[in-house]
Scaffold this motif. Structure first.
Motif, PDB file in Angstrom:
ATOM      1  N   GLY A  62       9.212  60.660  69.130  1.00 40.52           N
ATOM      2  CA  GLY A  62       9.743  61.885  69.722  1.00 40.52           C
ATOM      3  C   GLY A  62      10.839  62.504  68.872  1.00 40.52           C
ATOM      4  O   GLY A  62      10.867  63.716  68.670  1.00 40.52           O
ATOM      5  N   LEU A  63      11.743  61.674  68.380  1.00 37.65           N
ATOM      6  CA  LEU A  63      12.807  62.184  67.518  1.00 37.65           C
ATOM      7  C   LEU A  63      12.231  62.771  66.236  1.00 37.65           C
ATOM      8  O   LEU A  63      12.638  63.854  65.804  1.00 37.65           O
ATOM      9  CB  LEU A  63      13.804  61.064  67.192  1.00 37.65           C
ATOM     10  CG  LEU A  63      14.698  60.620  68.348  1.00 37.65           C
ATOM     11  CD1 LEU A  63      15.370  59.292  68.025  1.00 37.65           C
ATOM     12  CD2 LEU A  63      15.736  61.688  68.665  1.00 37.65           C
ATOM     13  N   THR A  64      11.292  62.081  65.648  1.00 39.35           N
ATOM     14  CA  THR A  64      10.662  62.557  64.417  1.00 39.35           C
ATOM     15  C   THR A  64       9.934  63.879  64.659  1.00 39.35           C
ATOM     16  O   THR A  64      10.048  64.813  63.861  1.00 39.35           O
ATOM     17  CB  THR A  64       9.698  61.500  63.858  1.00 39.35           C
ATOM     18  OG1 THR A  64      10.444  60.288  63.622  1.00 39.35           O
ATOM     19  CG2 THR A  64       9.053  61.935  62.566  1.00 39.35           C
ATOM     20  N   ALA A  65       9.206  63.967  65.772  1.00 43.27           N
ATOM     21  CA  ALA A  65       8.503  65.209  66.106  1.00 43.27           C
ATOM     22  C   ALA A  65       9.480  66.364  66.293  1.00 43.27           C
ATOM     23  O   ALA A  65       9.140  67.517  66.023  1.00 43.27           O
ATOM     24  CB  ALA A  65       7.659  65.015  67.366  1.00 43.27           C
ATOM     25  N   ALA A  70      14.360  59.659  61.936  1.00 42.79           N
ATOM     26  CA  ALA A  70      14.378  58.449  62.757  1.00 42.79           C
ATOM     27  C   ALA A  70      13.434  57.416  62.162  1.00 42.79           C
ATOM     28  O   ALA A  70      12.411  57.777  61.582  1.00 42.79           O
ATOM     29  CB  ALA A  70      13.961  58.779  64.191  1.00 42.79           C
ATOM     30  N   GLY A  71      13.806  56.163  62.297  1.00 42.61           N
ATOM     31  CA  GLY A  71      12.945  55.108  61.772  1.00 42.61           C
ATOM     32  C   GLY A  71      13.504  53.736  62.074  1.00 42.61           C
ATOM     33  O   GLY A  71      14.370  53.568  62.932  1.00 42.61           O
ATOM     34  N   VAL A  72      12.998  52.758  61.350  1.00 45.99           N
ATOM     35  CA  VAL A  72      13.349  51.354  61.545  1.00 45.99           C
ATOM     36  C   VAL A  72      13.904  50.807  60.238  1.00 45.99           C
ATOM     37  O   VAL A  72      13.357  51.080  59.164  1.00 45.99           O
ATOM     38  CB  VAL A  72      12.110  50.528  61.969  1.00 45.99           C
ATOM     39  CG1 VAL A  72      12.461  49.055  62.129  1.00 45.99           C
ATOM     40  CG2 VAL A  72      11.499  51.082  63.243  1.00 45.99           C
ATOM     41  N   TRP A  73      14.982  50.044  60.327  1.00 44.60           N
ATOM     42  CA  TRP A  73      15.511  49.316  59.183  1.00 44.60           C
ATOM     43  C   TRP A  73      15.487  47.831  59.485  1.00 44.60           C
ATOM     44  O   TRP A  73      15.785  47.417  60.603  1.00 44.60           O
ATOM     45  CB  TRP A  73      16.950  49.723  58.887  1.00 44.60           C
ATOM     46  CG  TRP A  73      17.117  50.999  58.132  1.00 44.60           C
ATOM     47  CD1 TRP A  73      16.182  51.662  57.394  1.00 44.60           C
ATOM     48  CD2 TRP A  73      18.306  51.773  58.031  1.00 44.60           C
ATOM     49  NE1 TRP A  73      16.717  52.795  56.841  1.00 44.60           N
ATOM     50  CE2 TRP A  73      18.027  52.887  57.214  1.00 44.60           C
ATOM     51  CE3 TRP A  73      19.578  51.637  58.547  1.00 44.60           C
ATOM     52  CZ2 TRP A  73      18.978  53.848  56.909  1.00 44.60           C
ATOM     53  CZ3 TRP A  73      20.532  52.592  58.251  1.00 44.60           C
ATOM     54  CH2 TRP A  73      20.233  53.683  57.431  1.00 44.60           C
ATOM     55  N   ARG A  74      15.127  47.074  58.464  1.00 41.08           N
ATOM     56  CA  ARG A  74      15.069  45.615  58.549  1.00 41.08           C
ATOM     57  C   ARG A  74      15.874  45.021  57.405  1.00 41.08           C
ATOM     58  O   ARG A  74      16.160  45.717  56.423  1.00 41.08           O
ATOM     59  CB  ARG A  74      13.615  45.154  58.442  1.00 41.08           C
ATOM     60  CG  ARG A  74      12.713  45.716  59.528  1.00 41.08           C
ATOM     61  CD  ARG A  74      11.237  45.388  59.274  1.00 41.08           C
ATOM     62  NE  ARG A  74      10.386  46.013  60.266  1.00 41.08           N
ATOM     63  CZ  ARG A  74      10.137  45.510  61.468  1.00 41.08           C
ATOM     64  NH1 ARG A  74      10.667  44.361  61.818  1.00 41.08           N
ATOM     65  NH2 ARG A  74       9.356  46.142  62.314  1.00 41.08           N
ATOM     66  N   PRO A  75      16.227  43.737  57.485  1.00 42.83           N
ATOM     67  CA  PRO A  75      16.936  43.112  56.367  1.00 42.83           C
ATOM     68  C   PRO A  75      16.217  43.289  55.030  1.00 42.83           C
ATOM     69  O   PRO A  75      16.859  43.475  53.996  1.00 42.83           O
ATOM     70  CB  PRO A  75      17.020  41.635  56.776  1.00 42.83           C
ATOM     71  CG  PRO A  75      17.056  41.693  58.275  1.00 42.83           C
ATOM     72  CD  PRO A  75      16.109  42.820  58.626  1.00 42.83           C
ATOM     73  N   ALA A  76      14.903  43.282  55.030  1.00 42.48           N
ATOM     74  CA  ALA A  76      14.145  43.495  53.793  1.00 42.48           C
ATOM     75  C   ALA A  76      14.456  44.866  53.193  1.00 42.48           C
ATOM     76  O   ALA A  76      14.419  45.030  51.964  1.00 42.48           O
ATOM     77  CB  ALA A  76      12.647  43.354  54.048  1.00 42.48           C
TER      78      ALA A  76
END
Length: 89
Positions: A62-65, A70-76
């Protein structure tokens, strides 16, 4: 770690959900604001193996639209340099 790095790169406002049990289901963990860059980032923070819930996916989509980053961050993503690249873009 993410908040410290964001501060080093001039992100002057940061909101990190203290306890997700008291937030709207799925709302991203982190909101960063850089007035200098004219940018706002919404990020869900996950472990390298953590799964995005249905509610989290709905918020991110929804935020991206709506034109929001907006997204996801991981330690990698920290190890690969992706987080720094996104903070300095």
């Amino acid at each position: 770690m993410v908040l410290q790095v964001a501060g080093l790169y001039g992100w002057e406002l940061a909101y990190h959900t203290f306890d997700s049990r008291r937030s709207v289901a799925g709302f991203p963990d982190l909101v960063l604001v850089s007035s200098r860059r004219g940018r706002v980032l919404f990020r869900e923070l996950k472990s390298d193996v953590g799964r995005v819930s249905v509610d989290q996916g709905v918020w991110i989509a929804g935020l991206t639209a709506g034109g929001v980053d907006a997204g996801v961050w991981r330690p990698a993503d920290a190890r690969s340099g992706r987080i720094v690249r996104e903070l300095t873009a």
